[in-house]
Design a protein around this motif. Structure first.
Motif, PDB file in Angstrom:
ATOM      1  N   SER A  68       0.833  -1.213   0.000  1.00  0.00           N
ATOM      2  CA  SER A  68       0.000   0.000   0.000  1.00  0.00           C
ATOM      3  C   SER A  68       0.869   1.264   0.000  1.00  0.00           C
ATOM      4  O   SER A  68       0.561   2.230  -0.692  1.00  0.00           O
ATOM      5  N   GLN A  93       2.290   1.684  -3.508  1.00  0.00           N
ATOM      6  CA  GLN A  93       1.279   2.199  -4.429  1.00  0.00           C
ATOM      7  C   GLN A  93       1.052   3.697  -4.208  1.00  0.00           C
ATOM      8  O   GLN A  93       0.887   4.451  -5.161  1.00  0.00           O
ATOM      9  N   GLU A 136       3.913   5.477  -5.789  1.00  0.00           N
ATOM     10  CA  GLU A 136       3.748   5.514  -7.246  1.00  0.00           C
ATOM     11  C   GLU A 136       2.838   6.652  -7.677  1.00  0.00           C
ATOM     12  O   GLU A 136       3.059   7.274  -8.699  1.00  0.00           O
TER      13      GLU A 136
END
Length: 179
Positions: free
Chosen positions: A169, A172, A175
């Motif tokens: 998580s 992500q 990102e």
């Protein structure tokens, strides 16, 4: 023996790969069965023959014969180029040792085949994993141990490093630029 195997098995694999195109295939499809035969022969070749001749003309020749679109002065220090007929390597690309470039992924009962493109002058560090559908831009540097997820793009000239011990998580969020 190594030379003979490269010259005989490389074109045989290329012929076997004809008609296995990018896409998503159910596990019981004829394409997946052909892909498994291709993968088994390719794995035997890379583990038994190419392991003996890394960083040589024969490794480069093998991947060219299999169908990899490879530019000039490409330096391979890894023989784990899976489904090389879907792989494009630009001029002067360097692939580090033990890097796994895989144009296929199996998820939820489906085999997905997507091409991977690595631009001219890019350097992929050792122990990286590049998933299907990835595009690495020209002169990009993908550092040691990086994992590039399916369908992602690395811009021209980008510099990537791996971030160890980070939860999925958090990765992500990183990102998306939201940490």
């Amino acid at each position: 023996l190594c030379r003979s195997a490269v010259v005989l098995i490389g074109p045989a694999l290329r012929i076997l790969s004809l008609g296995i195109d990018r896409g998503r295939y159910p596990v019981r499809s004829p394409t997946v069965r052909r892909g498994l035969v291709y993968s088994a022969i390719s794995t035997l070749m890379t583990r038994l023959v190419l392991r003996v001749v890394p960083l040589s003309f024969f490794a480069t020749l093998f991947f060219r014969l299999v169908g990899c679109r490879m530019g000039k002065n490409v330096r391979l220090n890894s023989y784990m180029l899976n489904d090389a007929y879907l792989l494009t390597l630009g001029d002067g690309v360097v692939i580090g040792g033990q890097t796994d470039i895989s144009c296929h992924i199996y998820e939820n009962g489906y085999l997905t085949l997507e091409p991977i493109s690595i631009g001219a002058g890019a350097v992929i560090g050792a122990h990286c994993y590049i998933a299907p559908g990835v595009t690495v831009g020209e002169r990009a540097l993908v550092g040691l141990g990086c994992y590039i997820r399916q369908g992602k793009s690395v811009p021209d000239g980008a510099r990537l490093t791996s971030v160890g011990s980070v939860s999925l998580s958090t990765a992500q969020r990183l990102e998306r630029g939201r940490l």
